[in-house]
Design an enzyme around this catalytic site. Structure first.
Site, mmCIF file in Angstrom:
data_model
loop_
_atom_site.group_PDB
_atom_site.id
_atom_site.type_symbol
_atom_site.label_atom_id
_atom_site.label_comp_id
_atom_site.label_asym_id
_atom_site.label_seq_id
_atom_site.Cartn_x
_atom_site.Cartn_y
_atom_site.Cartn_z
ATOM 1 N N LYS A 2 13.079 -4.601 32.334
ATOM 2 C CA LYS A 2 11.943 -3.539 30.983
ATOM 3 C C LYS A 2 12.959 -3.619 29.613
ATOM 4 O O LYS A 2 14.119 -3.694 29.775
ATOM 5 C CB LYS A 2 10.966 -3.441 31.600
ATOM 6 C CG LYS A 2 10.146 -3.507 32.832
ATOM 7 C CD LYS A 2 9.243 -2.902 32.761
ATOM 8 C CE LYS A 2 8.084 -3.160 34.032
ATOM 9 N NZ LYS A 2 6.427 -2.673 34.423
ATOM 10 N N SER A 60 4.283 -0.331 41.398
ATOM 11 C CA SER A 60 4.695 0.718 42.120
ATOM 12 C C SER A 60 5.708 0.840 43.443
ATOM 13 O O SER A 60 5.370 1.648 44.497
ATOM 14 C CB SER A 60 3.682 1.800 42.540
ATOM 15 O OG SER A 60 3.202 1.808 40.591
HETATM 16 P P1 13P Z 1 6.492 -0.712 38.135
HETATM 17 O O1 13P Z 1 7.434 -1.625 39.242
HETATM 18 O O2 13P Z 1 6.998 0.441 37.447
HETATM 19 O O3 13P Z 1 5.554 -0.606 38.474
HETATM 20 O O4 13P Z 1 6.857 -1.863 37.886
HETATM 21 C C1 13P Z 1 6.518 -3.572 38.235
HETATM 22 C C2 13P Z 1 6.309 -4.060 37.333
HETATM 23 O O5 13P Z 1 5.563 -4.130 36.188
HETATM 24 C C3 13P Z 1 7.367 -5.365 37.511
HETATM 25 O O6 13P Z 1 7.123 -5.740 37.193
#
Ligand code: 13P
Length: 251
Positions: free
Chosen positions: A14, A212
């Site tokens: 991200k 998660s």
């Molecule tokens: P998390 O693993 O932080 O929940 O995010 C999942 C995600 O959006 C991966 O693209």
């Protein structure tokens, strides 16, 4: 997961990282990556793709988005060909954060998946329902519509060259993962939807779970027959945690 599909674990960093922290991550990852029994993709923010290049090998490089258009007067957008040019092999398409924060519709997501393939990239197509949709009993209908738009645009064989990711919106970044049973139920329905079009493509398609995923819950999720790996957000920012998740494959 089953023996016929090689597991795939993708990191989605991200909007996180820096040149310094990426170098640390890469050094820690590469030192232990040779022993992994899965394919690995690292999806980094645009500015870092060029620098990361082949340094993440044996992982392959991916981007988190691309434009649905080809090159031209589109300020701020990034074309698939540019991503391929700097070494990307993969690109995430239709992440719920793009759908929610940037208004990406099913049609836009489908167009982006098609563009990715034209540029020689393998799309990781994301689908998933919100909490309100799950509580209203609409999960299957929502993901079915999202997948149908992509299948209509690129077809099942092309989708199988990439991957599908089921990411329930309520499980993303909340610490509240779908239970293995909840996830398996949706994964099985998604695969059945592809079976309706072509059994061989459905059997080859890797369906990743995201939301998660942590070292502590990865093995149980990955042990489900239709969960072929994961798309990892927060836990992928730590090379140690990400490696632990990759190592949970096949355990
Ligand atoms: P998390 O693993 O932080 O929940 O995010 C999942 C995600 O959006 C991966 O693209």
């Amino acid at each position: 997961m089953t023996a016929q599909r090689r597991p795939l674990v993708a990191a989605n960093w991200k909007m996180n990282g820096s040149l310094a922290s990426n170098a640390d991550w890469t050094a820690a990852f590469v030192a232990r990556a040779a022993s992994l029994h899965c394919d690995v993709v690292v999806c980094a923010p645009f500015p870092y793709l060029c620098t990361l290049g082949r340094s993440v090998a044996p992982a392959e490089l991916g981007a988190q988005d691309l434009s649905e258009r080809t090159a031209g007067a589109f300020t701020g957008d990034v074309a698939g060909e540019m991503l391929a040019d700097v070494g990307c092999r993969w690109v995430i398409v239709g992440h719920s954060e793009r759908r929610q924060l940037h208004g990406e519709t099913d049609a836009v997501v489908a167009a982006k998946a098609a563009r990715a393939l034209q540029a020689g990239l393998r799309p990781i197509v994301c689908v998933g329902e919100t909490l309100a949709e799950r509580e209203a009993g609409r999960t299957q209908e929502v993901v079915r519509t999202q997948l149908a738009a992509v299948l209509g645009a690129i077809g099942e064989a092309a989708l199988a060259r990439g991957a599908l990711a089921y990411e329930p919106v309520w499980a993303i970044g909340t610490g509240r993962n779908a239970t293995p049973r909840q996830a398996q139920e949706v994964h099985a329905a998604l695969r059945a939807q592809v079976v309706e079009r072509d059994r061989a493509s459905a059997a080859a398609l890797r369906i990743l779970y995201g939301g998660s995923v942590k070292p502590a819950n990865a093995a149980e999720l990955f042990s489900q027959p239709d969960i072929d790996g994961g798309l990892i957000g927060g836990a992928s920012l730590s090379a140690a945690d990400f490696l632990a998740i990759c190592m949970a494959v096949g355990t």
